[in-house]
Design a protein around this motif. Structure first.
Motif, PDB file in Angstrom:
ATOM      1  N   GLY A 194       0.787  -1.231   0.000  1.00 28.30           N
ATOM      2  CA  GLY A 194       0.000   0.000   0.000  1.00 28.30           C
ATOM      3  C   GLY A 194       0.816   1.276   0.000  1.00 28.30           C
ATOM      4  N   LYS A 195       2.096   1.183  -0.383  1.00 30.08           N
ATOM      5  CA  LYS A 195       2.955   2.371  -0.378  1.00 30.08           C
ATOM      6  C   LYS A 195       3.068   3.018  -1.753  1.00 30.08           C
ATOM      7  CE  LYS A 195       3.692   1.912   3.940  1.00 30.08           C
ATOM      8  NZ  LYS A 195       3.071   2.874   4.892  1.00 30.08           N
ATOM      9  N   ALA A 196       2.374   2.481  -2.723  1.00 32.77           N
ATOM     10  CA  ALA A 196       2.388   3.056  -4.073  1.00 32.77           C
ATOM     11  C   ALA A 196       1.113   2.649  -4.783  1.00 32.77           C
ATOM     12  CB  ALA A 196       3.609   2.591  -4.857  1.00 32.77           C
ATOM     13  N   ALA A 197       0.607   3.542  -5.623  1.00 33.87           N
ATOM     14  CA  ALA A 197      -0.649   3.278  -6.323  1.00 33.87           C
ATOM     15  C   ALA A 197      -0.451   2.432  -7.569  1.00 33.87           C
ATOM     16  CB  ALA A 197      -1.325   4.593  -6.693  1.00 33.87           C
ATOM     17  N   SER A 198       0.787   2.395  -8.080  1.00 35.78           N
ATOM     18  CA  SER A 198       1.059   1.643  -9.299  1.00 35.78           C
ATOM     19  C   SER A 198       2.428   0.996  -9.192  1.00 35.78           C
ATOM     20  CB  SER A 198       1.030   2.566 -10.523  1.00 35.78           C
ATOM     21  OG  SER A 198       2.130   3.469 -10.476  1.00 35.78           O
ATOM     22  N   TYR A 199       2.673   0.036 -10.089  1.00 33.65           N
ATOM     23  CA  TYR A 199       3.983  -0.615 -10.100  1.00 33.65           C
ATOM     24  C   TYR A 199       5.070   0.396 -10.434  1.00 33.65           C
ATOM     25  CZ  TYR A 199       7.990  -3.260 -11.673  1.00 33.65           C
ATOM     26  OH  TYR A 199       9.272  -3.713 -11.828  1.00 33.65           O
ATOM     27  N   ASP A 200       4.831   1.266 -11.414  1.00 36.61           N
ATOM     28  CA  ASP A 200       5.853   2.235 -11.824  1.00 36.61           C
ATOM     29  C   ASP A 200       6.214   3.173 -10.668  1.00 36.61           C
ATOM     30  OD1 ASP A 200       5.997   1.150 -14.338  1.00 36.61           O
ATOM     31  OD2 ASP A 200       4.640   2.614 -15.258  1.00 36.61           O
ATOM     32  N   GLU A 201       5.209   3.600  -9.923  1.00 32.98           N
ATOM     33  CA  GLU A 201       5.464   4.468  -8.764  1.00 32.98           C
ATOM     34  C   GLU A 201       6.266   3.712  -7.704  1.00 32.98           C
ATOM     35  OE1 GLU A 201       2.848   6.397  -5.148  1.00 32.98           O
ATOM     36  OE2 GLU A 201       1.931   6.315  -7.145  1.00 32.98           O
ATOM     37  N   ALA A 202       5.912   2.449  -7.500  1.00 32.62           N
ATOM     38  CA  ALA A 202       6.621   1.624  -6.515  1.00 32.62           C
ATOM     39  C   ALA A 202       8.060   1.373  -6.944  1.00 32.62           C
ATOM     40  CB  ALA A 202       5.890   0.300  -6.319  1.00 32.62           C
ATOM     41  N   ARG A 203       8.273   1.155  -8.238  1.00 29.03           N
ATOM     42  CA  ARG A 203       9.622   0.920  -8.756  1.00 29.03           C
ATOM     43  C   ARG A 203      10.497   2.161  -8.536  1.00 29.03           C
ATOM     44  NH1 ARG A 203      12.725  -2.328 -12.466  1.00 29.03           N
ATOM     45  NH2 ARG A 203      14.659  -1.165 -12.663  1.00 29.03           N
ATOM     46  N   ALA A 204       9.953   3.324  -8.807  1.00 28.70           N
ATOM     47  CA  ALA A 204      10.709   4.561  -8.601  1.00 28.70           C
ATOM     48  C   ALA A 204      11.051   4.744  -7.124  1.00 28.70           C
ATOM     49  CB  ALA A 204       9.905   5.755  -9.122  1.00 28.70           C
ATOM     50  N   ALA A 205      10.102   4.424  -6.249  1.00 35.01           N
ATOM     51  CA  ALA A 205      10.339   4.560  -4.804  1.00 35.01           C
ATOM     52  C   ALA A 205      11.417   3.593  -4.339  1.00 35.01           C
ATOM     53  CB  ALA A 205       9.042   4.323  -4.046  1.00 35.01           C
ATOM     54  N   ALA A 206      11.380   2.350  -4.853  1.00 36.08           N
ATOM     55  CA  ALA A 206      12.393   1.357  -4.479  1.00 36.08           C
ATOM     56  C   ALA A 206      13.777   1.818  -4.920  1.00 36.08           C
ATOM     57  CB  ALA A 206      12.053   0.006  -5.098  1.00 36.08           C
ATOM     58  N   GLY A 207      13.878   2.368  -6.127  1.00 40.63           N
ATOM     59  CA  GLY A 207      15.149   2.877  -6.620  1.00 40.63           C
ATOM     60  C   GLY A 207      15.682   4.002  -5.760  1.00 40.63           C
ATOM     61  N   GLN A 208      14.804   4.872  -5.309  1.00 37.98           N
ATOM     62  CA  GLN A 208      15.220   5.992  -4.464  1.00 37.98           C
ATOM     63  C   GLN A 208      15.714   5.498  -3.105  1.00 37.98           C
ATOM     64  OE1 GLN A 208      15.771   9.076  -5.117  1.00 37.98           O
ATOM     65  NE2 GLN A 208      16.265   9.630  -3.004  1.00 37.98           N
ATOM     66  N   LEU A 209      15.051   4.498  -2.540  1.00 40.02           N
ATOM     67  CA  LEU A 209      15.469   3.946  -1.243  1.00 40.02           C
ATOM     68  C   LEU A 209      16.850   3.320  -1.330  1.00 40.02           C
ATOM     69  CD1 LEU A 209      12.077   2.319  -0.234  1.00 40.02           C
ATOM     70  CD2 LEU A 209      13.205   4.201   0.979  1.00 40.02           C
ATOM     71  N   LEU A 210      17.153   2.730  -2.490  1.00 38.29           N
ATOM     72  CA  LEU A 210      18.470   2.134  -2.693  1.00 38.29           C
ATOM     73  C   LEU A 210      19.515   3.235  -2.885  1.00 38.29           C
ATOM     74  CD1 LEU A 210      19.210  -0.885  -2.766  1.00 38.29           C
ATOM     75  CD2 LEU A 210      19.169  -0.763  -5.254  1.00 38.29           C
ATOM     76  N   ALA A 211      19.191   4.210  -3.724  1.00 35.18           N
ATOM     77  CA  ALA A 211      20.153   5.266  -4.056  1.00 35.18           C
ATOM     78  C   ALA A 211      20.459   6.169  -2.869  1.00 35.18           C
ATOM     79  CB  ALA A 211      19.626   6.097  -5.228  1.00 35.18           C
ATOM     80  N   SER A 212      19.475   6.412  -2.027  1.00 29.13           N
ATOM     81  CA  SER A 212      19.647   7.354  -0.917  1.00 29.13           C
ATOM     82  C   SER A 212      20.393   6.768   0.273  1.00 29.13           C
ATOM     83  CB  SER A 212      18.268   7.831  -0.434  1.00 29.13           C
ATOM     84  OG  SER A 212      17.564   6.754   0.190  1.00 29.13           O
ATOM     85  N   GLY A 213      20.542   5.438   0.299  1.00 30.90           N
ATOM     86  CA  GLY A 213      21.163   4.794   1.453  1.00 30.90           C
ATOM     87  C   GLY A 213      20.182   4.424   2.544  1.00 30.90           C
ATOM     88  N   ALA A 214      18.878   4.714   2.329  1.00 33.57           N
ATOM     89  CA  ALA A 214      17.879   4.404   3.358  1.00 33.57           C
ATOM     90  C   ALA A 214      17.771   2.899   3.601  1.00 33.57           C
ATOM     91  CB  ALA A 214      16.520   4.967   2.950  1.00 33.57           C
ATOM     92  N   ALA A 215      17.832   2.108   2.516  1.00 34.41           N
ATOM     93  CA  ALA A 215      17.746   0.650   2.674  1.00 34.41           C
ATOM     94  C   ALA A 215      18.983   0.115   3.397  1.00 34.41           C
ATOM     95  CB  ALA A 215      17.596  -0.008   1.302  1.00 34.41           C
ATOM     96  N   LEU A 216      20.161   0.656   3.102  1.00 37.53           N
ATOM     97  CA  LEU A 216      21.380   0.254   3.799  1.00 37.53           C
ATOM     98  C   LEU A 216      21.291   0.606   5.277  1.00 37.53           C
ATOM     99  CD1 LEU A 216      24.312  -0.836   3.638  1.00 37.53           C
ATOM    100  CD2 LEU A 216      25.050   1.524   3.226  1.00 37.53           C
ATOM    101  N   GLY A 217      20.761   1.781   5.579  1.00 36.78           N
ATOM    102  CA  GLY A 217      20.578   2.169   6.980  1.00 36.78           C
ATOM    103  C   GLY A 217      19.659   1.224   7.718  1.00 36.78           C
ATOM    104  N   LYS A 218      18.629   0.751   7.033  1.00 32.21           N
ATOM    105  CA  LYS A 218      17.695  -0.199   7.668  1.00 32.21           C
ATOM    106  C   LYS A 218      18.368  -1.542   7.912  1.00 32.21           C
ATOM    107  CE  LYS A 218      14.083   0.775   8.571  1.00 32.21           C
ATOM    108  NZ  LYS A 218      13.476   1.244   9.871  1.00 32.21           N
ATOM    109  N   LEU A 219      19.269  -1.962   7.003  1.00 33.99           N
ATOM    110  CA  LEU A 219      20.026  -3.189   7.252  1.00 33.99           C
ATOM    111  C   LEU A 219      20.855  -3.059   8.523  1.00 33.99           C
ATOM    112  CD1 LEU A 219      21.029  -6.031   6.369  1.00 33.99           C
ATOM    113  CD2 LEU A 219      22.895  -4.848   5.158  1.00 33.99           C
ATOM    114  N   LYS A 220      21.481  -1.913   8.722  1.00 34.77           N
ATOM    115  CA  LYS A 220      22.264  -1.691   9.940  1.00 34.77           C
ATOM    116  C   LYS A 220      21.372  -1.805  11.181  1.00 34.77           C
ATOM    117  CE  LYS A 220      25.517   1.497   7.702  1.00 34.77           C
ATOM    118  NZ  LYS A 220      26.042   2.880   7.686  1.00 34.77           N
ATOM    119  N   GLU A 221      20.178  -1.225  11.113  1.00 30.72           N
ATOM    120  CA  GLU A 221      19.234  -1.331  12.235  1.00 30.72           C
ATOM    121  C   GLU A 221      18.867  -2.789  12.511  1.00 30.72           C
ATOM    122  OE1 GLU A 221      15.838   1.391  12.628  1.00 30.72           O
ATOM    123  OE2 GLU A 221      16.557   2.333  10.786  1.00 30.72           O
ATOM    124  N   LEU A 222      18.616  -3.537  11.437  1.00 33.08           N
ATOM    125  CA  LEU A 222      18.252  -4.947  11.574  1.00 33.08           C
ATOM    126  C   LEU A 222      19.379  -5.730  12.239  1.00 33.08           C
ATOM    127  CD1 LEU A 222      16.610  -7.537  10.947  1.00 33.08           C
ATOM    128  CD2 LEU A 222      17.613  -7.490   8.648  1.00 33.08           C
TER     129      LEU A 222
END
Length: 444
Positions: free
Chosen positions: A284-312
């Motif tokens: 439920g974080k995106a209305a379409s696949y294309d919107e979700a794909r762009a969001a996933a790319g941004q999370l990877l590029a920004s380092g947010a996903a890496l930061g979450k791995l550190k938290e985990l």
């Protein structure tokens, strides 16, 4: 109700009722129905198949045969991801933090590897201090707190599936789409997820060798999801060669960290963006696949996903510093290059053969009792479509034993797994199709 009547009914190609299927599973788990009768029923299913409703009923009966995770105390749509198994498949270590960074809760129970397919739990144990076992409340609280936890699967999740699979393995009834689909989905449903993204591998390194069979399996699992109220999407992906470059536990963790840092292999990165987009959309974080794909790319590029791995890692007792310094992971004593014997282009890699070679190095288990060497494995230097010159390394063996005969055997196995052609090579697609409740969308 008599077991023999149910066997005869399925033998004659008739549909079983919900009550009959529940009777079978409950009776088998309690010991009241013997192996020989359950074997006869499994063979009848093998030849006559099951309807979508029968398969869903079997799935739910197996899910209810043991512990079921209750994730209702975790807010949001809980999305799980499952791969049907392959070589070098480290996507969970990337996708779990990526989805959590988007606000999609990931409460994941993973298994260990057996044979040539690696297990996520084994990979996590390459992280010094990481606890793969948590209490139920610790597990739930961690997901409520940071949005993600990945732990070892409970010993009492779907005991009916464990019993039935062991029986199928020795009665030549493993290759049945309804039985495979219900086996996979029963564990996912018992794990409590609201929605499921499936990575269905196809090719030489996968359980399903052909695209047609992989699509049939994906359709069966998506239909089960629809029948039992779990939104489910399946992506059919290539396993004719390993995913990424690394095969082996610590090596794959390092590759996952590289990917989260934005420097991972192109195929692994692309697959994680595709699967991650479907997780975000189902969550439920995106209305379409294309919107979700762009969001996933941004999370990877920004380092947010890496930061979450550190938290985990920190939340489960590990050292988050390795997400910045993967050289802290276990490393093998010897790195042995495997040179090509001729010039040409890599036209094929036998993924299963490489998985078996990594297992023989100590990276996997031939039996459940085997102890894994977390540091050893294989790093590929050339993949399908790459040019190679004689003497140039096609791969590198990471070993903790270096006896001449053993090293030569492993080197020869590596060369045998590679096919080098003198002709131009067309690389196979990474993703073949996406299967949803609305049908099959072929991408190639």
């Amino acid at each position: 109700m008599r077991t023999v009547d149910i066997i005869q009914k399925k033998r004659d190609g008739k549909l079983l009722s919900t009550e009959e299927i529940e009777f079978l599973i409950e009776g088998y788990c309690s010991g009241e129905i013997p192996d020989y009768q359950m074997s006869a029923w499994a063979m009848a299913v093998y030849f006559n198949g099951m309807s979508a409703k029968e398969t869903a009923d079997l799935t739910m009966a197996m899910a209810r045969s043991g512990d079921q995770a209750d994730l209702t105390s975790i807010p949001g749509v809980k999305v799980d991801k499952h791969s049907t198994g392959g070589v070098g498949d480290t996507t969970t270590l990337i996708l779990a933090p990526l989805a959590a960074a988007a606000g999609v809760p990931v409460a994941k129970m993973s298994g260990r590897g057996l044979g040539h397919t690696g297990g996520t739990v084994d990979k996590l144990e390459a992280i010094d201090g990481y606890r793969v076992e948590l209490t139920k409340e610790q597990f739930l609280q961690q997901v409520r707190s940071i949005g993600v936890s990945v732990i070892s699967q409970s010993g009492n999740i779907t005991p009916a599936d464990k019993m039935l699979y062991g029986l199928r393995d020795v009665t030549a009834t493993v290759d049945s789409i309804p039985l495979i689909a219900s086996s996979i989905m029963s564990k996912k449903i018992a794990s409590g997820a609201d929605a499921i993204v499936l990575d269905v591998k196809t090719g030489s390194g996968a359980f399903m060798k052909t695209l047609d069979d992989s699509i049939r399996l994906a359709q069966a699992m998506v239909e089960i999801g629809a029948q039992v109220g779990r939104a489910t999407v399946a992506v059919i992906t290539n396993m004719d060669e390993p995913l990424g470059f690394a095969i082996g536990n610590a090596l794959e963790v390092r590759e996952a960290v590289d990917t989260l840092q934005g420097a991972g292999p192109a195929d692994l990165t692309e697959l994680c963006l595709v699967l991650g987009a479907h997780m975000l959309q189902l969550g439920g974080k995106a209305a379409s696949y294309d919107e979700a794909r762009a969001a996933a790319g941004q999370l990877l590029a920004s380092g947010a996903a890496l930061g979450k791995l550190k938290e985990l890692i920190a939340a489960q007792g590990g050292k988050p510093a390795l997400a910045d310094r993967p050289e802290l992971l276990p490393a093998a004593e010897f790195q042995v290059p495997v040179p090509a014997l001729e010039d040409g282009t890599v036209s094929h890699i036998d993924a299963e053969a490489l998985g078996v070679t990594a297992m023989m190095l100590g990276a996997g288990r031939a039996t459940k009792e085997d102890v894994i060497d977390l540091a050893v494995g294989i790093v590929l230097r050339k993949k399908v479509g790459d040019r190679v010159a004689a003497g140039e390394p096609i791969a590198e063996l990471h070993m903790n034993r270096n006896e001449p005969m053993f090293t030569e055997d492993m080197t020869q196995r590596m060369r045998n797994a590679y096919t080098i052609s003198q002709e131009a090579v067309e690389k196979a697609p990474l993703i073949y199709a996406v299967v949803t409740k609305d049908g099959v969308k072929l991408l190639q």
